[in-house]
Design a protein around this motif. Structure first.
Motif, PDB file in Angstrom:
ATOM      1  N   LEU A   1      19.786  38.891  24.298  1.00  0.00           N
ATOM      2  CA  LEU A   1      20.873  39.724  24.809  1.00  0.00           C
ATOM      3  C   LEU A   1      21.987  39.859  23.776  1.00  0.00           C
ATOM      4  O   LEU A   1      22.521  40.948  23.559  1.00  0.00           O
ATOM      5  CB  LEU A   1      21.423  39.140  26.110  1.00  0.00           C
ATOM      6  CG  LEU A   1      22.575  39.897  26.748  1.00  0.00           C
ATOM      7  CD1 LEU A   1      22.090  41.241  27.268  1.00  0.00           C
ATOM      8  CD2 LEU A   1      23.181  39.084  27.862  1.00  0.00           C
ATOM      9  N   LYS A   2      22.338  38.757  23.106  1.00  0.00           N
ATOM     10  CA  LYS A   2      23.386  38.811  22.076  1.00  0.00           C
ATOM     11  C   LYS A   2      22.966  39.687  20.900  1.00  0.00           C
ATOM     12  O   LYS A   2      23.768  40.434  20.366  1.00  0.00           O
ATOM     13  CB  LYS A   2      23.719  37.402  21.581  1.00  0.00           C
ATOM     14  CG  LYS A   2      24.503  36.584  22.574  1.00  0.00           C
ATOM     15  CD  LYS A   2      25.034  35.315  21.963  1.00  0.00           C
ATOM     16  CE  LYS A   2      24.003  34.235  21.998  1.00  0.00           C
ATOM     17  NZ  LYS A   2      24.510  32.925  21.585  1.00  0.00           N
ATOM     18  N   ARG A   3      21.699  39.609  20.510  1.00  0.00           N
ATOM     19  CA  ARG A   3      21.209  40.422  19.389  1.00  0.00           C
ATOM     20  C   ARG A   3      21.149  41.908  19.726  1.00  0.00           C
ATOM     21  O   ARG A   3      21.269  42.751  18.845  1.00  0.00           O
ATOM     22  CB  ARG A   3      19.817  39.966  18.982  1.00  0.00           C
ATOM     23  CG  ARG A   3      19.795  38.707  18.205  1.00  0.00           C
ATOM     24  CD  ARG A   3      18.394  38.439  17.737  1.00  0.00           C
ATOM     25  NE  ARG A   3      18.275  37.079  17.261  1.00  0.00           N
ATOM     26  CZ  ARG A   3      17.130  36.444  17.119  1.00  0.00           C
ATOM     27  NH1 ARG A   3      16.007  37.054  17.432  1.00  0.00           N
ATOM     28  NH2 ARG A   3      17.098  35.224  16.677  1.00  0.00           N
ATOM     29  N   SER A   4      20.933  42.228  20.995  1.00  0.00           N
ATOM     30  CA  SER A   4      20.763  43.628  21.374  1.00  0.00           C
ATOM     31  C   SER A   4      22.062  44.422  21.244  1.00  0.00           C
ATOM     32  O   SER A   4      22.024  45.623  21.071  1.00  0.00           O
ATOM     33  CB  SER A   4      20.233  43.737  22.796  1.00  0.00           C
ATOM     34  OG  SER A   4      21.214  43.340  23.719  1.00  0.00           O
ATOM     35  N   ARG A   5      23.202  43.765  21.361  1.00  0.00           N
ATOM     36  CA  ARG A   5      24.520  44.399  21.243  1.00  0.00           C
ATOM     37  C   ARG A   5      24.663  45.611  22.165  1.00  0.00           C
ATOM     38  O   ARG A   5      25.142  46.670  21.762  1.00  0.00           O
ATOM     39  CB  ARG A   5      24.816  44.788  19.812  1.00  0.00           C
ATOM     40  CG  ARG A   5      24.866  43.603  18.892  1.00  0.00           C
ATOM     41  CD  ARG A   5      25.248  43.985  17.515  1.00  0.00           C
ATOM     42  NE  ARG A   5      25.165  42.816  16.660  1.00  0.00           N
ATOM     43  CZ  ARG A   5      25.735  42.736  15.495  1.00  0.00           C
ATOM     44  NH1 ARG A   5      26.407  43.745  15.032  1.00  0.00           N
ATOM     45  NH2 ARG A   5      25.629  41.648  14.784  1.00  0.00           N
TER      46      ARG A   5
ATOM     47  N   TRP B   1      28.767  47.007  27.127  1.00  0.00           N
ATOM     48  CA  TRP B   1      29.001  46.586  28.502  1.00  0.00           C
ATOM     49  C   TRP B   1      30.235  47.262  29.048  1.00  0.00           C
ATOM     50  O   TRP B   1      31.290  47.239  28.427  1.00  0.00           O
ATOM     51  CB  TRP B   1      29.183  45.070  28.579  1.00  0.00           C
ATOM     52  CG  TRP B   1      27.929  44.332  28.269  1.00  0.00           C
ATOM     53  CD1 TRP B   1      27.602  43.745  27.083  1.00  0.00           C
ATOM     54  CD2 TRP B   1      26.818  44.138  29.117  1.00  0.00           C
ATOM     55  NE1 TRP B   1      26.364  43.196  27.151  1.00  0.00           N
ATOM     56  CE2 TRP B   1      25.852  43.419  28.396  1.00  0.00           C
ATOM     57  CE3 TRP B   1      26.538  44.500  30.425  1.00  0.00           C
ATOM     58  CZ2 TRP B   1      24.639  43.056  28.941  1.00  0.00           C
ATOM     59  CZ3 TRP B   1      25.323  44.126  30.960  1.00  0.00           C
ATOM     60  CH2 TRP B   1      24.395  43.417  30.223  1.00  0.00           C
ATOM     61  N   VAL B   2      30.099  47.854  30.194  1.00  0.00           N
ATOM     62  CA  VAL B   2      31.224  48.451  30.894  1.00  0.00           C
ATOM     63  C   VAL B   2      31.938  47.326  31.620  1.00  0.00           C
ATOM     64  O   VAL B   2      31.299  46.496  32.274  1.00  0.00           O
ATOM     65  CB  VAL B   2      30.733  49.521  31.899  1.00  0.00           C
ATOM     66  CG1 VAL B   2      31.892  50.146  32.627  1.00  0.00           C
ATOM     67  CG2 VAL B   2      29.895  50.564  31.186  1.00  0.00           C
ATOM     68  N   SER B   3      33.255  47.267  31.518  1.00  0.00           N
ATOM     69  CA  SER B   3      33.987  46.139  32.095  1.00  0.00           C
ATOM     70  C   SER B   3      33.862  46.074  33.611  1.00  0.00           C
ATOM     71  O   SER B   3      33.933  44.996  34.199  1.00  0.00           O
ATOM     72  CB  SER B   3      35.462  46.202  31.700  1.00  0.00           C
ATOM     73  OG  SER B   3      36.029  47.405  32.155  1.00  0.00           O
TER      74      SER B   3
ATOM     75  N   ARG C   1      31.881  36.609  27.022  1.00  0.00           N
ATOM     76  CA  ARG C   1      31.654  37.901  26.383  1.00  0.00           C
ATOM     77  C   ARG C   1      31.866  39.082  27.312  1.00  0.00           C
ATOM     78  O   ARG C   1      32.163  40.169  26.864  1.00  0.00           O
ATOM     79  CB  ARG C   1      30.222  37.977  25.856  1.00  0.00           C
ATOM     80  CG  ARG C   1      29.925  37.004  24.781  1.00  0.00           C
ATOM     81  CD  ARG C   1      28.445  37.075  24.444  1.00  0.00           C
ATOM     82  NE  ARG C   1      28.156  36.298  23.276  1.00  0.00           N
ATOM     83  CZ  ARG C   1      28.128  36.790  22.047  1.00  0.00           C
ATOM     84  NH1 ARG C   1      28.345  38.051  21.845  1.00  0.00           N
ATOM     85  NH2 ARG C   1      27.872  36.015  21.029  1.00  0.00           N
ATOM     86  N   HIS C   2      31.665  38.871  28.611  1.00  0.00           N
ATOM     87  CA  HIS C   2      31.696  39.985  29.556  1.00  0.00           C
ATOM     88  C   HIS C   2      32.490  39.567  30.790  1.00  0.00           C
ATOM     89  O   HIS C   2      32.203  38.547  31.411  1.00  0.00           O
ATOM     90  CB  HIS C   2      30.262  40.364  29.935  1.00  0.00           C
ATOM     91  CG  HIS C   2      30.155  41.491  30.899  1.00  0.00           C
ATOM     92  ND1 HIS C   2      30.720  42.721  30.686  1.00  0.00           N
ATOM     93  CD2 HIS C   2      29.539  41.585  32.092  1.00  0.00           C
ATOM     94  CE1 HIS C   2      30.456  43.510  31.703  1.00  0.00           C
ATOM     95  NE2 HIS C   2      29.739  42.834  32.578  1.00  0.00           N
ATOM     96  N   ALA C   3      33.476  40.375  31.146  1.00  0.00           N
ATOM     97  CA  ALA C   3      34.349  40.027  32.274  1.00  0.00           C
ATOM     98  C   ALA C   3      33.617  40.097  33.608  1.00  0.00           C
ATOM     99  O   ALA C   3      33.965  39.374  34.537  1.00  0.00           O
ATOM    100  CB  ALA C   3      35.552  40.961  32.300  1.00  0.00           C
TER     101      ALA C   3
END
Length: 119
Positions: free
Chosen positions: A17-21, A24-26, A42-44
């Motif tokens: 998931l981190k590599r895919s970049r 992300w919509v908040s 990383r994601h709210a």
């Protein structure tokens, strides 16, 4: 909607998931299990279960949070089960490695079609 990503060899889902970049919509809610502990940084909209402190019971509101999250995540687990029915995740993949991504996306497309047309 089911989206897939693959990598060579054994790779943890969170590392993939981190590599895919992916953008992300908040406002997007992401229901994750304990394997995605650092995802909330990383994601709210990330929601992971609360871990019980050592030698202490879990607070009642945290238990309710974990139960509510499990009720929502069961749908994700059912989709993973559907992939295992196709035997692509149930054991070692013994066919051509080049075609794994193609077959995985084909099965994801079939499952997306089924989910969209389910009554």
């Amino acid at each position: 909607m089911i989206a897939t990503a693959i990598d060579k060899g054994k790779t943890h889902d969170f590392k993939l998931l981190k590599r895919s970049r992916l953008p992300w919509v908040s406002s997007q809610l992401c229901l994750a299990d304990r394997g995605y502990q650092g995802f909330a940084k990383r994601h709210a909209g990330a929601c992971t279960p609360t871990q019980k402190p050592r030698n202490q019971p879990l607070a009642e509101d945290e238990k309710q949070h974990n139960r509510a999250l499990a009720r929502l995540r069961v749908k994700v687990e059912h989709v993973i089960r559907r992939f295992k029915i196709f035997r692509i995740f149930s054991g070692r993949y013994r066919s051509r490695r080049r075609r794994f991504g193609l077959r995985l996306n084909l099965i994801a497309g079939l499952l997306n079609y089924e989910l969209a047309h389910a009554s």
